[in-house]
Enzyme design. Structure first.
Site, PDB file in Angstrom:
ATOM      1  N   LEU A  14      43.612  31.884  38.791  1.00  0.00           N
ATOM      2  CA  LEU A  14      42.180  31.883  39.084  1.00  0.00           C
ATOM      3  C   LEU A  14      41.526  33.247  38.908  1.00  0.00           C
ATOM      4  O   LEU A  14      40.303  33.344  38.776  1.00  0.00           O
ATOM      5  CB  LEU A  14      41.935  31.395  40.515  1.00  0.00           C
ATOM      6  CG  LEU A  14      42.401  29.964  40.830  1.00  0.00           C
ATOM      7  CD1 LEU A  14      42.176  29.648  42.298  1.00  0.00           C
ATOM      8  CD2 LEU A  14      41.682  28.951  39.944  1.00  0.00           C
ATOM      9  N   GLY A  15      42.327  34.306  38.920  1.00  0.00           N
ATOM     10  CA  GLY A  15      41.749  35.633  38.746  1.00  0.00           C
ATOM     11  C   GLY A  15      42.601  36.688  39.436  1.00  0.00           C
ATOM     12  O   GLY A  15      43.639  36.403  40.039  1.00  0.00           O
ATOM     13  N   GLY A  17      42.239  40.746  41.523  1.00  0.00           N
ATOM     14  CA  GLY A  17      41.431  41.827  42.074  1.00  0.00           C
ATOM     15  C   GLY A  17      42.291  43.046  42.289  1.00  0.00           C
ATOM     16  O   GLY A  17      43.382  43.168  41.728  1.00  0.00           O
ATOM     17  N   GLY A  18      41.813  43.953  43.123  1.00  0.00           N
ATOM     18  CA  GLY A  18      42.557  45.185  43.347  1.00  0.00           C
ATOM     19  C   GLY A  18      43.816  45.002  44.164  1.00  0.00           C
ATOM     20  O   GLY A  18      44.721  45.820  44.114  1.00  0.00           O
ATOM     21  N   ASP A 142      33.722  43.915  50.994  1.00  0.00           N
ATOM     22  CA  ASP A 142      33.694  43.720  49.544  1.00  0.00           C
ATOM     23  C   ASP A 142      32.819  42.521  49.171  1.00  0.00           C
ATOM     24  O   ASP A 142      33.214  41.661  48.393  1.00  0.00           O
ATOM     25  CB  ASP A 142      35.120  43.527  49.015  1.00  0.00           C
ATOM     26  CG  ASP A 142      35.215  43.727  47.494  1.00  0.00           C
ATOM     27  OD1 ASP A 142      34.293  44.340  46.921  1.00  0.00           O
ATOM     28  OD2 ASP A 142      36.203  43.272  46.899  1.00  0.00           O
TER      29      ASP A 142
END
Length: 405
Positions: A14-15, A17-18, A142
């Site tokens: 799905l993706g 991030g950091g 965030d």
């Protein structure tokens, strides 16, 4: 040799991030499946270092774990718990089908502004979600379009990734490729750190972006963006999008003030302002009346300069509200500065040509300043436009008196 038995089967990436990669996963473990359902979202830390932070911050911090679980609200993607996958501890969240706000508005540099009502609807729902998570002492840190989900079912707006940014340093957040830096307030860029008021700032930036198709602070490099956030003022949204009125412009800019004391104090306060705006409730009226009353007290105390400055600030902050001009004009009348009062009332008439009180008060200034016929003409206009009943009776008697002289 026995094959390792996993609790999850990855279905779809799905993706990333950091902190972690995000996957839609099938729950294989019967006990977990009974508790969490067939499909969930799992956050897999990028490496052992990130996993150590997860263990220290979440698994060893029972209160954080419990608060994340308690923060169940309509506008928050539920955190389910933690488990293990591929010998790593992972965070587990409920799977909600939908698209992110970033998908809706477009990538940075190619954003499409939303119609005002859509943007306000999204903002209000995010604000509602923040109100709930802040109750449980969860500071998101965030908030950005990538972390706002618009569900496919009923188009409910939901905050994602609760607690994730807790596992990242400010430097990690600033350097993420998804553009977190644009939504970071000044306090998160320094040593002082942030709090709930930082989420308000980030929401304000999103609001600005949705309504203008632009970011308030940008640059060619992270350093330039940081300098702009720390030092420069954004272009007023109403100068970019003419559909934004002065009051909505002020709501957006208040949310993204550099000084935390000038922002909304709480998400409840910001939510109240947005709801009042959407419902057409004029909260400004009470505030303006309060300021005019305070200026009057200063006048009585012979603090004339302070009173005048207070009323000038009111016009600066509320240039389209006629009562702002009335306040300063009436102050000039009391000070017998009749020419200044007339100038002020004429400015007010430009802002609101149909406001009868401007003509009535200007008539008083003109007459006191010796301009009898102009005063009579102004008073006739006030009566024609329509005054409140008691003022109308007084104006008619006054007109008869002036015309007899």
């Amino acid at each position: 040799m026995n094959e390792k038995k996993e609790r999850f089967k990855l279905i779809k990436f799905l993706g990333a991030g950091g902190f972690a990669q995000t996957h839609l996963a099938e729950v294989l473990d019967p006990k977990l499946r009974k508790e969490w359902g067939k499909e969930v979202v799992i956050k897999i830390p990028h490496d052992r270092e990130k996993e150590e932070i997860l263990i220290n911050e979440l698994i060893m911090n029972a209160s954080l774990h419990l608060n994340l679980q308690k923060a169940r609200a309509k506008n928050v993607v539920p955190y389910l718990g933690y488990s293990k996958y591929d010998e790593l501890f992972v965070m587990v969240m409920e799977y909600i089908e939908g698209k992110t706000l970033r998908d809706r508005i477009g990538s940075i540099g190619r954003q499409q502004r939303l119609v005002i009502e859509d943007a306000l609807n999204i903002t209000e729902q995010v604000c509602e979600g923040l109100v709930e998570i802040h109750k449980f002492h969860i500071f998101h840190r965030d908030i950005k379009p990538e972390n706002i989900l618009i569900s496919k079912k009923e188009s409910i707006v939901m905050i994602m990734d609760l607690g994730i940014s807790r596992f990242l340093s400010s430097a990690d957040l600033a350097s993420t490729t998804t553009g977190t830096i644009y939504y970071m307030p000044k306090e998160l860029l320094g040593k002082e750190g942030g709090s709930f008021y930082s989420d308000i700032y980030s929401l304000g930036v999103m609001m600005y972006e949705m309504l203008t198709g632009q970011l308030p602070f940008y640059g060619e490099s992270i350093g330039e963006i940081i300098d702009n956030i720390r030092s420069n003022n954004p272009a007023p949204p109403m100068e970019i999008n003419p559909d934004i009125d002065e009051r909505l412009n002020r709501i957006i800019l208040k949310a993204i003030r550099r000084n935390v004391n000038e922002r909304y104090r709480t998400t409840e306060e910001m939510l109240k302002a947005i709801r009042a705006y959407r419902q057409g409730i004029d909260e400004d009226y009470e505030y303006i009346c309060k300021c005019i009353s305070e200026a009057h007290e200063l006048f009585i105390s012979d603090k004339l300069e302070e009173a005048e400055n207070r009323l000038k600030e009111l016009i600066r902050d509320h240039p389209r509200n006629p009562k702002s001009y009335l306040g300063l004009g009436e102050f000039y009348n009391r000070c017998q500065r009749y020419q200044d009062a007339v100038k002020l009332f004429k400015k007010g008439i430009k802002a609101d040509p149909g406001f009868a009180l401007f003509y009535r008060n200007m008539a008083l200034s003109l007459y006191a300043g010796g301009s009898r016929q102009e005063a009579i003409d102004a008073l006739k206009m006030a009566i024609e436009l329509g005054l409140e009943q008691s003022l109308a009776k007084h104006a008619i008697k006054l007109l008869e008196l002036w015309e007899c002289k």
